[in-house]
Design a protein around this motif. Structure first.
Motif, PDB file in Angstrom:
ATOM      1  N   MET A  78       0.825  -1.210   0.000  1.00  0.00           N
ATOM      2  CA  MET A  78       0.000   0.000   0.000  1.00  0.00           C
ATOM      3  C   MET A  78       0.860   1.262   0.000  1.00  0.00           C
ATOM      4  N   LEU A  79       1.956   1.244   0.777  1.00  0.00           N
ATOM      5  CA  LEU A  79       2.873   2.385   0.812  1.00  0.00           C
ATOM      6  C   LEU A  79       4.302   1.883   0.691  1.00  0.00           C
ATOM      7  N   GLU A  80       5.063   2.531  -0.191  1.00  0.00           N
ATOM      8  CA  GLU A  80       6.488   2.225  -0.323  1.00  0.00           C
ATOM      9  C   GLU A  80       7.262   3.538  -0.381  1.00  0.00           C
ATOM     10  N   VAL A  81       8.113   3.742   0.596  1.00  0.00           N
ATOM     11  CA  VAL A  81       8.978   4.907   0.651  1.00  0.00           C
ATOM     12  C   VAL A  81      10.407   4.414   0.456  1.00  0.00           C
ATOM     13  N   SER A  82      11.117   5.033  -0.485  1.00  0.00           N
ATOM     14  CA  SER A  82      12.469   4.566  -0.812  1.00  0.00           C
ATOM     15  C   SER A  82      13.441   5.739  -0.836  1.00  0.00           C
ATOM     16  N   GLY A  83      14.476   5.672   0.014  1.00  0.00           N
ATOM     17  CA  GLY A  83      15.573   6.632  -0.021  1.00  0.00           C
ATOM     18  C   GLY A  83      15.156   8.077   0.141  1.00  0.00           C
ATOM     19  N   LEU A  84      14.230   8.346   1.064  1.00  0.00           N
ATOM     20  CA  LEU A  84      13.665   9.691   1.196  1.00  0.00           C
ATOM     21  C   LEU A  84      14.594  10.610   1.969  1.00  0.00           C
ATOM     22  N   ASP A  85      14.907  11.759   1.373  1.00  0.00           N
ATOM     23  CA  ASP A  85      15.681  12.824   2.015  1.00  0.00           C
ATOM     24  C   ASP A  85      14.807  14.070   2.110  1.00  0.00           C
ATOM     25  N   ALA A  86      14.821  14.734   3.273  1.00  0.00           N
ATOM     26  CA  ALA A  86      14.063  15.978   3.438  1.00  0.00           C
ATOM     27  C   ALA A  86      14.865  16.926   4.317  1.00  0.00           C
ATOM     28  N   TYR A  87      14.689  18.218   4.088  1.00  0.00           N
ATOM     29  CA  TYR A  87      15.484  19.237   4.768  1.00  0.00           C
ATOM     30  C   TYR A  87      14.590  20.351   5.300  1.00  0.00           C
ATOM     31  N   TYR A  88      15.100  21.051   6.313  1.00  0.00           N
ATOM     32  CA  TYR A  88      14.594  22.356   6.725  1.00  0.00           C
ATOM     33  C   TYR A  88      15.750  23.327   6.501  1.00  0.00           C
ATOM     34  N   ASP A 126      19.128  24.187   5.428  1.00  0.00           N
ATOM     35  CA  ASP A 126      20.305  23.338   5.228  1.00  0.00           C
ATOM     36  C   ASP A 126      20.350  22.170   6.202  1.00  0.00           C
ATOM     37  N   ALA A 127      19.394  22.114   7.121  1.00  0.00           N
ATOM     38  CA  ALA A 127      19.374  21.045   8.126  1.00  0.00           C
ATOM     39  C   ALA A 127      18.649  19.822   7.573  1.00  0.00           C
ATOM     40  N   ARG A 128      19.332  18.705   7.593  1.00  0.00           N
ATOM     41  CA  ARG A 128      18.767  17.475   7.043  1.00  0.00           C
ATOM     42  C   ARG A 128      17.871  16.821   8.088  1.00  0.00           C
ATOM     43  N   ALA A 129      16.583  16.649   7.760  1.00  0.00           N
ATOM     44  CA  ALA A 129      15.617  16.070   8.701  1.00  0.00           C
ATOM     45  C   ALA A 129      15.406  14.586   8.467  1.00  0.00           C
ATOM     46  N   SER A 149       7.467  13.353  12.376  1.00  0.00           N
ATOM     47  CA  SER A 149       6.416  14.185  11.786  1.00  0.00           C
ATOM     48  C   SER A 149       6.794  14.640  10.380  1.00  0.00           C
ATOM     49  N   THR A 150       8.069  14.898  10.153  1.00  0.00           N
ATOM     50  CA  THR A 150       8.521  15.273   8.815  1.00  0.00           C
ATOM     51  C   THR A 150       8.230  14.150   7.826  1.00  0.00           C
ATOM     52  N   ALA A 166      15.996   7.556  14.231  1.00  0.00           N
ATOM     53  CA  ALA A 166      16.929   8.271  15.101  1.00  0.00           C
ATOM     54  C   ALA A 166      17.776   9.179  14.225  1.00  0.00           C
ATOM     55  N   GLU A 167      17.755  10.476  14.536  1.00  0.00           N
ATOM     56  CA  GLU A 167      18.510  11.478  13.769  1.00  0.00           C
ATOM     57  C   GLU A 167      18.197  11.404  12.279  1.00  0.00           C
ATOM     58  N   GLY A 168      16.914  11.189  11.971  1.00  0.00           N
ATOM     59  CA  GLY A 168      16.474  11.201  10.589  1.00  0.00           C
ATOM     60  C   GLY A 168      16.741   9.947   9.796  1.00  0.00           C
ATOM     61  N   ARG A 169      17.271   8.919  10.442  1.00  0.00           N
ATOM     62  CA  ARG A 169      17.581   7.664   9.755  1.00  0.00           C
ATOM     63  C   ARG A 169      16.819   6.504  10.380  1.00  0.00           C
ATOM     64  N   VAL A 170      16.594   5.460   9.598  1.00  0.00           N
ATOM     65  CA  VAL A 170      16.021   4.232  10.131  1.00  0.00           C
ATOM     66  C   VAL A 170      17.110   3.497  10.899  1.00  0.00           C
ATOM     67  N   ALA A 171      16.943   3.439  12.235  1.00  0.00           N
ATOM     68  CA  ALA A 171      17.948   2.822  13.090  1.00  0.00           C
ATOM     69  C   ALA A 171      17.591   1.387  13.462  1.00  0.00           C
ATOM     70  N   GLY A 172      16.382   0.978  13.141  1.00  0.00           N
ATOM     71  CA  GLY A 172      15.952  -0.380  13.441  1.00  0.00           C
ATOM     72  C   GLY A 172      14.592  -0.623  12.841  1.00  0.00           C
ATOM     73  N   GLU A 173      14.289  -1.859  12.559  1.00  0.00           N
ATOM     74  CA  GLU A 173      12.976  -2.217  12.024  1.00  0.00           C
ATOM     75  C   GLU A 173      12.746  -3.705  12.246  1.00  0.00           C
TER      76      GLU A 173
END
Length: 234
Positions: free
Chosen positions: A1-11, A13-16, A41-42, A208-215
């Protein structure tokens, strides 16, 4: 239903978000947990088209919606319950719910969806003519979820539904979310209450810090070292 791949987002210059990837299968409830500022939330806002992302891919039901604006994302069956509920305080419960069925394709089944919302949230039926701003926080959260369900979504995004709620009302909200999942709606749940999130979701992602740290399966993450370090600070 949902597939998110390699998503980068910023505020600015700050990488969220940094190369975030996750999936939600048809009819599955998946949780995203993590400390404050982890990007949870981002992530919801990026999927919903409310926050721009610089790279990555988002697909819903097999359709690529990368870069699709928010008012078009909903046409692909996505509904959002935002952090803070954001109900229309001076409007009645009924009118708030009707706004959820604004899309042309949602209007045809308006009565049936309204009945289903009232089955899941009997409190709303009792307060149908009451201004939304006079409801308790828990009742407003029920209204926000009900409003999203009126759109007839196939994918429901929830951002911190327990925030600011008394425990007894949190219990009611999460019991209702279980009923929503049982109706076949896929759910991506961002939640600060780790125990409730792990109880409800089939699988869980730790940010954690914008990265997937576990799943993994929620039961496996409950006692994991990653969760203890990242969320509990242990």
């Amino acid at each position: 239903m949902l597939e998110v791949s390699g998503l980068d987002a910023y505020y600015g210059d700050a990488r969220a978000l940094s190369e975030v990837s996750l999936t939600v299968h048809d009819g599955e409830t998946v949780a995203v947990i993590g400390p404050n500022g982890a990007g949870k939330s981002t992530l919801v806002n990026a999927i919903a088209g409310l926050h721009p992302h610089r790279s990555g891919r988002i697909a819903v039901g097999g359709t690529d919606i990368t870069g699709v604006p928010a008012h078009r994302v909903c046409e692909h069956g996505v509904a959002v319950v935002p952090e803070g509920r954001r109900v229309f305080a001076t409007m009645s419960v009924y009118d708030n719910l009707c706004l959820g069925a604004y899309r042309r394709t949602a209007r045809a089944g308006h009565k049936q969806r309204l009945d289903r919302v009232f089955d899941v949230f009997p409190r709303l039926r009792q307060r149908v003519t009451q201004p939304a701003g006079t409801l308790s926080g828990g009742e407003q959260q029920m209204l926000a979820i009900g409003r999203a369900l009126m759109a007839g979504p196939t994918l429901l995004l929830l951002d911190e539904p327990s925030l600011g709620l008394a425990p007894v009302l949190t219990d009611e909200v999460f019991e209702a979310l279980g009923a929503v999942g049982a109706q076949g709606v896929s759910v991506l749940l961002v939640e600060q209450d780790i125990d409730r999130a792990l109880d409800l979701a089939t699988r869980t992602y730790l940010l954690a810090e914008g990265r997937v740290a576990g799943e993994g399966p929620s039961a496996d993450l409950r006692g994991s070292d990653e969760v203890r370090r990242s969320v509990l600070g242990l």
